[in-house]
Design an enzyme around this catalytic site. Structure first.
Site, PDB file in Angstrom:
ATOM      1  N   ASN A   1      -0.090  -2.758  -4.032  1.00  0.00           N
ATOM      2  CA  ASN A   1      -1.375  -3.059  -4.671  1.00  0.00           C
ATOM      3  C   ASN A   1      -1.418  -2.309  -6.003  1.00  0.00           C
ATOM      4  O   ASN A   1      -1.513  -1.078  -6.014  1.00  0.00           O
ATOM      5  CB  ASN A   1      -2.491  -2.589  -3.720  1.00  0.00           C
ATOM      6  CG  ASN A   1      -3.877  -2.766  -4.296  1.00  0.00           C
ATOM      7  OD1 ASN A   1      -4.048  -3.022  -5.480  1.00  0.00           O
ATOM      8  ND2 ASN A   1      -4.881  -2.597  -3.449  1.00  0.00           N
TER       9      ASN A   1
ATOM     10  N   CYS B   1     -10.176  -2.942  -8.792  1.00  0.00           N
ATOM     11  CA  CYS B   1      -9.158  -3.995  -8.583  1.00  0.00           C
ATOM     12  C   CYS B   1      -9.620  -5.368  -9.073  1.00  0.00           C
ATOM     13  O   CYS B   1      -8.806  -6.296  -9.149  1.00  0.00           O
ATOM     14  CB  CYS B   1      -8.742  -4.050  -7.122  1.00  0.00           C
ATOM     15  SG  CYS B   1      -7.923  -2.537  -6.606  1.00  0.00           S
TER      16      CYS B   1
ATOM     17  N   HIS C   1      -5.764 -11.143  -5.609  1.00  0.00           N
ATOM     18  CA  HIS C   1      -5.437  -9.725  -5.773  1.00  0.00           C
ATOM     19  C   HIS C   1      -4.520  -9.301  -4.620  1.00  0.00           C
ATOM     20  O   HIS C   1      -4.815  -9.565  -3.452  1.00  0.00           O
ATOM     21  CB  HIS C   1      -6.733  -8.910  -5.781  1.00  0.00           C
ATOM     22  CG  HIS C   1      -6.503  -7.440  -5.644  1.00  0.00           C
ATOM     23  ND1 HIS C   1      -5.614  -6.767  -6.448  1.00  0.00           N
ATOM     24  CD2 HIS C   1      -7.033  -6.521  -4.792  1.00  0.00           C
ATOM     25  CE1 HIS C   1      -5.610  -5.485  -6.097  1.00  0.00           C
ATOM     26  NE2 HIS C   1      -6.452  -5.314  -5.097  1.00  0.00           N
TER      27      HIS C   1
HETATM   28  O1  UT7 Z   1      -7.519  -3.071  -3.599  1.00  0.00           O
HETATM   29  C1  UT7 Z   1      -8.810  -3.439  -3.313  1.00  0.00           C
HETATM   30  C2  UT7 Z   1      -9.399  -2.952  -2.072  1.00  0.00           C
HETATM   31  N1  UT7 Z   1      -8.509  -2.512  -1.046  1.00  0.00           N
HETATM   32  C3  UT7 Z   1      -8.159  -3.316  -0.032  1.00  0.00           C
HETATM   33  O2  UT7 Z   1      -8.428  -4.485  -0.022  1.00  0.00           O
HETATM   34  C4  UT7 Z   1      -7.489  -2.670   1.162  1.00  0.00           C
HETATM   35  C5  UT7 Z   1      -8.173  -3.107   2.446  1.00  0.00           C
HETATM   36  N2  UT7 Z   1      -7.727  -2.424   3.647  1.00  0.00           N
HETATM   37  C6  UT7 Z   1      -6.460  -2.491   4.131  1.00  0.00           C
HETATM   38  O3  UT7 Z   1      -5.572  -3.081   3.534  1.00  0.00           O
HETATM   39  C7  UT7 Z   1      -6.194  -1.878   5.475  1.00  0.00           C
HETATM   40  O4  UT7 Z   1      -7.414  -1.507   6.065  1.00  0.00           O
HETATM   41  C8  UT7 Z   1      -5.245  -0.655   5.446  1.00  0.00           C
HETATM   42  C9  UT7 Z   1      -3.822  -1.091   5.105  1.00  0.00           C
HETATM   43  C10 UT7 Z   1      -5.713   0.386   4.427  1.00  0.00           C
HETATM   44  C11 UT7 Z   1      -5.195   0.002   6.813  1.00  0.00           C
HETATM   45  O5  UT7 Z   1      -4.778  -0.974   7.783  1.00  0.00           O
HETATM   46  P1  UT7 Z   1      -5.631  -1.255   9.102  1.00  0.00           P
HETATM   47  O6  UT7 Z   1      -4.864  -2.231   9.874  1.00  0.00           O
HETATM   48  O7  UT7 Z   1      -7.027  -1.617   8.702  1.00  0.00           O
HETATM   49  O8  UT7 Z   1      -5.598   0.121   9.832  1.00  0.00           O
HETATM   50  P2  UT7 Z   1      -6.832   1.089  10.199  1.00  0.00           P
HETATM   51  O9  UT7 Z   1      -7.396   1.727   8.979  1.00  0.00           O
HETATM   52  O10 UT7 Z   1      -7.758   0.359  11.127  1.00  0.00           O
HETATM   53  O11 UT7 Z   1      -6.073   2.181  11.025  1.00  0.00           O
HETATM   54  C12 UT7 Z   1      -5.427   1.897  12.303  1.00  0.00           C
HETATM   55  C13 UT7 Z   1      -4.534   3.073  12.662  1.00  0.00           C
HETATM   56  C14 UT7 Z   1      -5.216   4.435  12.476  1.00  0.00           C
HETATM   57  O12 UT7 Z   1      -4.759   5.302  13.491  1.00  0.00           O
HETATM   58  P3  UT7 Z   1      -5.701   5.613  14.772  1.00  0.00           P
HETATM   59  O13 UT7 Z   1      -6.966   6.205  14.207  1.00  0.00           O
HETATM   60  O14 UT7 Z   1      -5.918   4.282  15.422  1.00  0.00           O
HETATM   61  O15 UT7 Z   1      -4.871   6.573  15.544  1.00  0.00           O
HETATM   62  C15 UT7 Z   1      -4.678   4.915  11.158  1.00  0.00           C
HETATM   63  O16 UT7 Z   1      -4.659   6.328  11.044  1.00  0.00           O
HETATM   64  O17 UT7 Z   1      -3.405   3.075  11.789  1.00  0.00           O
HETATM   65  C16 UT7 Z   1      -3.268   4.370  11.213  1.00  0.00           C
HETATM   66  N3  UT7 Z   1      -2.638   4.250   9.903  1.00  0.00           N
HETATM   67  C17 UT7 Z   1      -1.311   4.320   9.742  1.00  0.00           C
HETATM   68  N4  UT7 Z   1      -0.308   4.484  10.632  1.00  0.00           N
HETATM   69  C18 UT7 Z   1       0.934   4.499  10.131  1.00  0.00           C
HETATM   70  C19 UT7 Z   1      -3.227   4.053   8.692  1.00  0.00           C
HETATM   71  N5  UT7 Z   1      -2.287   3.997   7.737  1.00  0.00           N
HETATM   72  C20 UT7 Z   1      -1.091   4.169   8.355  1.00  0.00           C
HETATM   73  C21 UT7 Z   1       0.242   4.213   7.921  1.00  0.00           C
HETATM   74  N6  UT7 Z   1       1.223   4.377   8.837  1.00  0.00           N
HETATM   75  N7  UT7 Z   1       0.578   4.079   6.620  1.00  0.00           N
END
Ligand code: UT7
Length: 333
Positions: free
Chosen positions: A284, A112, A254
């Protein structure tokens, strides 16, 4: 005065098929509410079968050449993580289809942050007098490497391409690129990676474990690192050019996640209204993210000639960087 790379043209392309959060919620355990509140994304464009990264890159490249009102360049630098083939690079395919002749054409792999790495590479070709004019493209089709069952990555990534034409000029012109700050940390490479299909785990070699051809990301850890490194590289890039935060007319970060972009904006002390937001409609788009956001900001009148722009990115590698630019007087192609 020292030769400096100056932006002379801009173009972008999105595949027509739009996948909304509601569409995703029909296939996965997710919701429009979760995706919007956690990422700021409402929809993303996705290619249809048979379309490849070079197809998007050709469209964006042609528009950037039209915007610069030129038919030829001296080199093509293409940033991508989703090349048409593992071999050869995608840039020569794009160059040939654009009718650019036998000019040097190669890919840059910095995920990215790829567009900033490609900009720095092209600026180097210009300052070292290898080229007078370079087509720089960021193009990715992450939909081709996502796990269909992985809701955290399918929610954020979209496909697209963006391009600029850089030409030789001087540092006092509008459109002049400032010094580019780039960095990497390969010790944390597995926070964002595709485990199988490369030489470490080639598909053709039977291994004890199941090959994993999909893009994997440790979202939370990446989030923290993205905020930290984009903020520090912005501060360094501002220092390099001698601007303060108050000088910044538009921050083009980004477009990974609105919460990340706002955290960087707030830490820098840039008002949120000066942060370009485009991911709500495109998600993204990896290497295409910054040129697509620049194109959108120009068309919407947010970005005007002479504006001081601060660009920053973070991605797999890990890689990150930032650079400044005085926005030129150009119409996107
Ligand atoms: O492009 C260059 C690099 N990439 C980035 O910069 C991306 C950086 N990371 C992010 O944007 C975020 O971490 C994500 C959008 C990928 C995930 O969001 P988050 O708020 O960090 O969620 P998390 O990974 O801490 O997950 C929290 C919960 C989990 O469920 P449990 O384990 O608490 O039951 C995930 O399974 O949210 C769940 N989850 C979802 N739930 C509904 C993750 N994705 C989804 C989804 N819908 N799409």
């Amino acid at each position: 005065m020292k030769r400096t790379a100056v932006v002379r043209g801009l173009g972008s392309w999105l595949p027509p098929r739009l996948v909304t959060n509601h569409d995703l919620a029909q296939q996965l355990d997710t919701s429009d509410d979760w995706i919007r509140s956690r990422t700021g994304i409402g929809a993303r464009h996705v290619i249809t079968p048979g379309v490849a990264t070079s197809d998007l890159a050709v469209q964006a490249g042609a528009r950037a050449l039209k915007s610069a009102a030129i038919k030829g360049v001296d080199a093509v630098v293409l940033a991508t993580t989703t090349p048409d083939y593992l071999c050869p690079a995608t840039a020569p395919l794009v160059s040939a289809r654009l009718g650019l002749g036998n000019v040097p054409a190669f890919d840059v792999a910095a995920v990215c942050t790829g567009f900033l790495y490609a900009l720095a590479t092209a600026a180097g070709l210009i300052s070292s007098e290898v080229a007078d004019c370079v087509l720089v493209i960021g193009a990715d089709t992450f939909s081709t490497v996502l796990d269909p069952q992985d809701r955290s990555t399918r929610a954020i990534f979209g496909d697209g391409a963006g391009a600029v034409v850089l030409a030789s000029g001087t540092a006092d012109e509008i459109g002049a690129l400032g010094p580019v700050r780039l960095a990497s940390d390969g010790a944390a490479a597995k926070l964002i990676y595709i485990p199988s299909g490369g030489s470490r785990d080639p598909f053709r070699t039977p291994t004890a474990r199941q090959a994993d051809p999909f893009f994997r990301m440790e979202g939370r850890a990446v989030f923290r690192q993205a905020v930290e490194h984009m903020t520090s590289s912005c501060i360094a890039a501002l220092h390099d050019i001698g601007w303060t935060v108050d000088d910044v007319d538009l921050l083009v970060a980004h477009q990974a996640n609105l919460r990340i972009m706002h955290a960087v904006t707030d830490r820098l002390g840039v008002p949120r209204c000066r942060c370009a937001v485009h991911l709500d409609r495109v998600g993204n788009t990896a290497a295409a993210s910054i040129p697509l956001a620049l194109d959108n900001a120009t068309r919407s009148g947010l970005l005007l000639p002479g504006h001081r722009v601060l660009m920053t990115a973070f991605g797999g590698g890990l890689t990150w960087g930032a650079c400044t630019m005085r926005w030129p007087d150009i119409e996107p192609g």
